[in-house]
Design an enzyme around this catalytic site. Sequence first.
Site, PDB file in Angstrom:
ATOM      1  CG  HIS A 194       5.853   7.355   5.711  1.00 60.92           C
ATOM      2  ND1 HIS A 194       6.118   6.415   6.676  1.00 60.92           N
ATOM      3  CD2 HIS A 194       6.559   6.969   4.629  1.00 60.92           C
ATOM      4  CE1 HIS A 194       6.940   5.504   6.201  1.00 60.92           C
ATOM      5  NE2 HIS A 194       7.222   5.811   4.961  1.00 60.92           N
ATOM      6  CE1 TYR A 195       5.280   4.206   2.162  1.00 67.02           C
ATOM      7  CE2 TYR A 195       4.050   2.180   2.434  1.00 67.02           C
ATOM      8  CZ  TYR A 195       5.247   2.830   2.245  1.00 67.02           C
ATOM      9  OH  TYR A 195       6.401   2.097   2.137  1.00 67.02           O
ATOM     10  N   GLY A 196       0.552   8.538   2.215  1.00 60.70           N
ATOM     11  CA  GLY A 196      -0.647   9.347   2.071  1.00 60.70           C
ATOM     12  C   GLY A 196      -0.698  10.411   3.141  1.00 60.70           C
TER      13      GLY A 196
ATOM     14  CG  PHE B  28      -1.829  -1.171   1.286  1.00 59.94           C
ATOM     15  CD1 PHE B  28      -3.086  -1.100   0.711  1.00 59.94           C
ATOM     16  CD2 PHE B  28      -1.445  -2.345   1.890  1.00 59.94           C
ATOM     17  CE1 PHE B  28      -3.946  -2.185   0.758  1.00 59.94           C
ATOM     18  CE2 PHE B  28      -2.294  -3.435   1.938  1.00 59.94           C
ATOM     19  CZ  PHE B  28      -3.545  -3.365   1.365  1.00 59.94           C
TER      20      PHE B  28
ATOM     21  CE  LYS C 221       7.960   1.074   4.236  1.00 57.66           C
ATOM     22  NZ  LYS C 221       7.204  -0.092   3.761  1.00 57.66           N
TER      23      LYS C 221
END
Length: 326
Positions: A49-51, A17, A80
Site C-alpha cells: 500500500h506504499y503508493g 520505501f 507489509k
Amino acid sequence: MSDGGLTMRQMQHLLGFTWTPSPTSYEDAFKVMKTALKQGANFWNGGEHYGPPDANSLQLLKAYFTKYPEDAEKVVLSIKGGMGKDHAFDGTEKGVRPSVENCVRLLGGSKKIDIFECARVDKNTPIEETMAALLKMRNEGLIGGIGLSEVRAETIRRAAKVAPIAAVEIELSLWSTDPTRNGILDACRELKIPVVAYSPLGRGFLTGKFQSPDDIPEGDRRRTFPRFQEGMFDANMKLVRALEGIANKKGVTLPQIAISWVLALEKQFDVTIIPIPGSTKRDRVLENTTVVSLADAELAEVDVILSQNPVEGERYAENVMRLSDG
C-alpha cells in the site's frame, strides 16, 4: 535466514520505501538504493500500500532487481500488506492470501519476499489464525518468514506460540518512546525477536527541517497527524530545539542523534533494533547510515530532555489509531 529469525546483527541499517508526496524517478531511486546497499543497508522495507496500485514500492523493487539481479541475494526484503479497502484488515487466510499472492506477483520473480507482515492486526480474527495462515504460506514457499507490525507485547507472545517470528515492526523514536515502557521491547528480548523501528526520525519532525505547519507540503498526509497541528506543533518544537543542542555540541546532525539513540536501546534492552529511516536522496542515506556513539552522559542528557519536553498529540488521527493493536 534461519527458521525463526534473521541474523540482524549484520544489518545495522535499513532502507524504507514509504509513501512520499513528491515522485522520484526510478533512475534517481536506483542511485539511492545502490548507495544504501553500499553503505551496508541491506534490509529493505516496502509495502503493498506504499503508493498507488500501479506505481507502488513493489513495482520499484521489481524494476531495481530486474536491472540489478546480482543484488537480489544481498538484500533482505520485508513487505507489509493485508490492507483492504478503507484501511480494513482481514486476518483470515481468505483475507491475507490474496495480498501475499499479489505482492509475489508484483515482484514478478525478481526477488523473494524474505519477510511478510500484515500491516495491522485484525481485531476480529485471533492472531493465532492469522499466524497459522501465514505459516502455511511460508511452508508453501510464497514467503521466507513472518513478521508482525503495530502489535502489543501480549500479541507478540501469542503469535510466537504458533509460528517463528522473523521481526516485529513498531514505531520507535525520540518522538515515540512508548515501546520502552509498554513491554514490547521486553517481549522481543525474551523471544529473541529483532525489532524494526519505523519512523526513527519522527516522520521528518526530528530532522529540524519543519519550523511551522506551513512547511509541510500540500497533499502531504502529515498535515492530518495530530502532532503536526497548530498548537501541538509549537510544543513539540521544544523537543527538537533541545535535541539540536546536543547535536551541535557533538558536531553531528539531529537525525544522527535520533538514529543513534534508537540503536543505543539495543544495549539497554538486550534486543536487536534496526531503525528504518525512509530516504529518497543519496545524501540523506549517507547521513542516516553514519551512526555516532552516544556516551552514557549524553544518553542521560537525552533522558532529561525527553522528560522535560513530552511529545503532544497522538501518532495518527483517531480513525487510524483505532486500527492499532491497543
